[in-house]
Design a protein around this motif. Structure first.
Motif, PDB file in Angstrom:
ATOM      1  N   TYR A 150      85.981   5.260  36.961  1.00 22.79           N
ATOM      2  CA  TYR A 150      86.394   4.079  38.043  1.00 22.79           C
ATOM      3  C   TYR A 150      87.517   4.198  37.279  1.00 22.79           C
ATOM      4  O   TYR A 150      88.576   3.870  37.570  1.00 22.79           O
ATOM      5  CB  TYR A 150      85.720   3.324  38.394  1.00 22.79           C
ATOM      6  CG  TYR A 150      84.655   3.401  39.653  1.00 22.79           C
ATOM      7  CD1 TYR A 150      84.475   4.634  40.283  1.00 22.79           C
ATOM      8  CD2 TYR A 150      83.298   2.760  39.481  1.00 22.79           C
ATOM      9  CE1 TYR A 150      83.435   4.728  41.410  1.00 22.79           C
ATOM     10  CE2 TYR A 150      82.439   2.637  40.839  1.00 22.79           C
ATOM     11  CZ  TYR A 150      83.139   4.074  41.529  1.00 22.79           C
ATOM     12  OH  TYR A 150      81.631   4.422  42.340  1.00 22.79           O
ATOM     13  N   ALA A 151      87.447   3.581  35.917  1.00 20.99           N
ATOM     14  CA  ALA A 151      88.383   2.898  34.950  1.00 20.99           C
ATOM     15  C   ALA A 151      89.485   4.148  34.827  1.00 20.99           C
ATOM     16  O   ALA A 151      91.068   3.007  34.894  1.00 20.99           O
ATOM     17  CB  ALA A 151      88.134   2.353  33.653  1.00 20.99           C
TER      18      ALA A 151
ATOM     19  N   GLY B  45      91.986  -4.171  37.631  1.00 20.55           N
ATOM     20  CA  GLY B  45      90.194  -3.570  37.691  1.00 20.55           C
ATOM     21  C   GLY B  45      89.835  -2.387  36.357  1.00 20.55           C
ATOM     22  O   GLY B  45      88.882  -2.123  36.204  1.00 20.55           O
TER      23      GLY B  45
ATOM     24  N   THR C 239      95.373  -2.918  39.250  1.00 20.52           N
ATOM     25  CA  THR C 239      95.292  -1.362  38.537  1.00 20.52           C
ATOM     26  C   THR C 239      94.360  -2.057  37.337  1.00 20.52           C
ATOM     27  O   THR C 239      94.020  -1.523  37.382  1.00 20.52           O
ATOM     28  CB  THR C 239      95.761  -0.672  39.413  1.00 20.52           C
ATOM     29  OG1 THR C 239      97.030  -0.576  39.067  1.00 20.52           O
ATOM     30  CG2 THR C 239      95.846  -0.568  40.768  1.00 20.52           C
TER      31      THR C 239
ATOM     32  N   SER D 299      86.488  -2.214  35.018  1.00 24.21           N
ATOM     33  CA  SER D 299      84.981  -1.852  35.448  1.00 24.21           C
ATOM     34  C   SER D 299      84.546  -1.248  34.546  1.00 24.21           C
ATOM     35  O   SER D 299      84.537  -1.053  33.418  1.00 24.21           O
ATOM     36  CB  SER D 299      85.784  -0.760  36.148  1.00 24.21           C
ATOM     37  OG  SER D 299      86.396   0.343  35.567  1.00 24.21           O
ATOM     38  N   LYS D 300      83.062  -1.397  35.350  1.00 23.64           N
ATOM     39  CA  LYS D 300      81.949  -0.857  33.965  1.00 23.64           C
ATOM     40  C   LYS D 300      82.168   0.509  34.162  1.00 23.64           C
ATOM     41  O   LYS D 300      81.072   1.263  33.141  1.00 23.64           O
ATOM     42  CB  LYS D 300      80.509  -1.333  34.404  1.00 23.64           C
ATOM     43  CG  LYS D 300      80.695  -3.121  34.854  1.00 23.64           C
ATOM     44  CD  LYS D 300      79.126  -3.462  35.345  1.00 23.64           C
ATOM     45  CE  LYS D 300      79.249  -4.883  34.696  1.00 23.64           C
ATOM     46  NZ  LYS D 300      79.095  -5.279  35.839  1.00 23.64           N
ATOM     47  N   ASN D 301      82.045   1.772  34.719  1.00 25.33           N
ATOM     48  CA  ASN D 301      81.966   2.913  35.168  1.00 25.33           C
ATOM     49  C   ASN D 301      83.317   3.690  35.051  1.00 25.33           C
ATOM     50  O   ASN D 301      84.634   2.658  34.533  1.00 25.33           O
ATOM     51  CB  ASN D 301      81.945   3.219  36.223  1.00 25.33           C
ATOM     52  CG  ASN D 301      81.362   4.665  36.340  1.00 25.33           C
ATOM     53  OD1 ASN D 301      82.043   5.229  35.666  1.00 25.33           O
ATOM     54  ND2 ASN D 301      80.605   4.726  37.322  1.00 25.33           N
ATOM     55  N   SER D 302      83.180   4.111  33.269  1.00 20.10           N
ATOM     56  CA  SER D 302      84.655   5.105  33.074  1.00 20.10           C
ATOM     57  C   SER D 302      85.021   5.896  33.784  1.00 20.10           C
ATOM     58  O   SER D 302      86.125   5.490  33.923  1.00 20.10           O
ATOM     59  CB  SER D 302      84.284   5.619  31.586  1.00 20.10           C
ATOM     60  OG  SER D 302      83.753   4.690  31.323  1.00 20.10           O
TER      61      SER D 302
ATOM     62  N   ARG E 116      86.562  -4.373  25.593  1.00 22.24           N
ATOM     63  CA  ARG E 116      86.184  -3.157  25.496  1.00 22.24           C
ATOM     64  C   ARG E 116      85.354  -2.637  24.374  1.00 22.24           C
ATOM     65  O   ARG E 116      86.277  -2.247  23.408  1.00 22.24           O
ATOM     66  CB  ARG E 116      86.768  -2.399  26.742  1.00 22.24           C
ATOM     67  CG  ARG E 116      87.186  -2.598  27.901  1.00 22.24           C
ATOM     68  CD  ARG E 116      85.603  -3.073  28.948  1.00 22.24           C
ATOM     69  NE  ARG E 116      84.784  -2.512  28.472  1.00 22.24           N
ATOM     70  CZ  ARG E 116      84.895  -1.562  30.037  1.00 22.24           C
ATOM     71  NH1 ARG E 116      85.331  -2.028  31.391  1.00 22.24           N
ATOM     72  NH2 ARG E 116      83.845  -0.800  29.983  1.00 22.24           N
TER      73      ARG E 116
ATOM     74  N   TYR F 100      91.598   4.306  38.290  1.00 23.20           N
ATOM     75  CA  TYR F 100      92.103   3.057  38.368  1.00 23.20           C
ATOM     76  C   TYR F 100      93.677   3.114  37.494  1.00 23.20           C
ATOM     77  O   TYR F 100      95.458   3.602  37.756  1.00 23.20           O
ATOM     78  CB  TYR F 100      91.415   1.991  37.935  1.00 23.20           C
ATOM     79  CG  TYR F 100      91.288   0.570  38.985  1.00 23.20           C
ATOM     80  CD1 TYR F 100      91.516   0.424  40.318  1.00 23.20           C
ATOM     81  CD2 TYR F 100      89.475   0.104  38.228  1.00 23.20           C
ATOM     82  CE1 TYR F 100      90.202  -0.083  40.439  1.00 23.20           C
ATOM     83  CE2 TYR F 100      88.423  -0.059  39.288  1.00 23.20           C
ATOM     84  CZ  TYR F 100      89.388  -0.432  40.171  1.00 23.20           C
ATOM     85  OH  TYR F 100      87.899  -1.365  41.747  1.00 23.20           O
TER      86      TYR F 100
ATOM     87  N   GLU G 281      77.630  -4.071  28.773  1.00 24.27           N
ATOM     88  CA  GLU G 281      78.294  -4.563  30.428  1.00 24.27           C
ATOM     89  C   GLU G 281      79.271  -5.080  29.466  1.00 24.27           C
ATOM     90  O   GLU G 281      78.495  -5.751  28.411  1.00 24.27           O
ATOM     91  CB  GLU G 281      77.298  -5.689  30.739  1.00 24.27           C
ATOM     92  CG  GLU G 281      75.851  -5.083  31.273  1.00 24.27           C
ATOM     93  CD  GLU G 281      76.328  -4.502  32.873  1.00 24.27           C
ATOM     94  OE1 GLU G 281      76.551  -5.460  33.439  1.00 24.27           O
ATOM     95  OE2 GLU G 281      75.743  -3.149  33.559  1.00 24.27           O
TER      96      GLU G 281
ATOM     97  N   LYS H 256      78.309   5.207  31.699  1.00 24.30           N
ATOM     98  CA  LYS H 256      78.261   3.932  31.733  1.00 24.30           C
ATOM     99  C   LYS H 256      77.664   3.573  30.354  1.00 24.30           C
ATOM    100  O   LYS H 256      76.478   2.534  30.092  1.00 24.30           O
ATOM    101  CB  LYS H 256      77.166   3.336  32.647  1.00 24.30           C
ATOM    102  CG  LYS H 256      77.343   3.945  34.051  1.00 24.30           C
ATOM    103  CD  LYS H 256      76.507   3.684  35.008  1.00 24.30           C
ATOM    104  CE  LYS H 256      77.447   3.616  36.594  1.00 24.30           C
ATOM    105  NZ  LYS H 256      76.408   3.380  37.258  1.00 24.30           N
TER     106      LYS H 256
END
Lengths: 100, 170
Positions: free
Chosen positions: B30-31, B21, B18, B25-28, A25, B34, B85, B81
């Protein structure tokens, strides 16, 4: 009773996923979260061994690790906020200069 | 299969899913969510391991305080975001390295500790909050005070670091 090496295998998996997160990341916040994941995997190992050997010290050390993690997160997030203020980015590939 | 074993495998699946995930996951935001789920499943593992105090500390400190801080900073910076990507081609070497780490750690653990587990008979009694507190505040008195100082230093440091710069300085 669940054998201790099940827990060890699980924490090895979680630790590796955290290491993968640090490697792939570029968002500094997600990298930070992956570090927390690795700390958690190590904690799980310590609690598993504390049960296996019937010693409380393992759990006490987990407690200290949590305290240190809380301190680390507070300072680290403050650093990220400061970097974002001066750079308008938290992409770790862009953080390549020491000068602010 | 006992109930505990079924519970273990369900929770392990949740924890690994999780964690993956979170990394992907692209959106922090959501990260972060998770990761909260992951921390809660680990807290249930602690309960299974006869560590109720650590389990509750996990929920309060990790799933509560630390993740609230994370979400706060993500939303403060509007950083949902920001990062580009994921590029699968760049992931090849890290994937190999992480897989090597996993295999190595797994082999080491299983090879060293695969002897049959013998639970201590007083499993639940050895970590009740009462005896935990005696250990913590008698045997580990100095470390816990050092931890208190560390938290104070971290608090002061965070305030100083995130203080807005005055004009003319910097």
């Amino acid at each position: 009773m669940i054998p201790t090496h099940f827990y060890l295998a699980l924490s090895a998996i979680l630790f590796s996923i955290g290491a993968l997160g640090v490697l792939v990341r570029r968002n500094a916040l997600v990298v930070f979260m992956s570090i927390e994941l690795m700390l958690n995997a190590a904690n799980l190992t310590m609690v598993a061994f504390a049960r296996q050997y019937g010693l409380q010290s393992g759990q006490i050390f987990v407690f200290f690790v949590m305290a240190v993690a809380a301190a680390e997160v507070a300072v680290g997030l403050a650093l990220i906020v400061t970097i974002y203020r001066s750079r308008q980015t938290i992409d770790i590939d862009d953080m390549n200069r020491l000068k602010g | 299969m006992t109930f505990e074993l079924v519970l273990f495998f369900i929770l392990a699946a949740i924890a690994v899913a999780t964690a993956v995930g979170m990394v992907l996951s692209k959106n922090s935001v959501y990260a972060a969510l998770y990761l909260v789920t992951n921390f809660i499943s680990v807290a249930i593992f602690y309960l299974l391991l006869d560590a109720p105090f650590i389990s509750l500390a996990q929920v309060t400190v990790y799933a509560g305080a630390i993740m609230v801080l994370f979400l706060f900073v993500i939303m403060l910076l509007g950083a949902e975001k920001i990062a580009p990507e994921l590029n699968w081609r760049d992931m090849a070497i890290p994937l190999v390295l992480a897989a090597a780490l996993m295999v190595e750690a797994g082999l080491l653990f299983v090879q060293r500790f695969s002897q049959p587990f013998t639970a201590s008979a007083d499993g639940a009694a050895f970590a009740d909050p009462m005896s935990m507190s005696v250990t913590l505040f008698v045997d580990y008195l100095l470390p816990i005070q050092v931890t208190g100082v560390l938290l104070l230093v971290a608090m002061v440091g965070a305030i100083v670091l995130s203080k807005p710069e005055k004009k003319g300085q910097a």
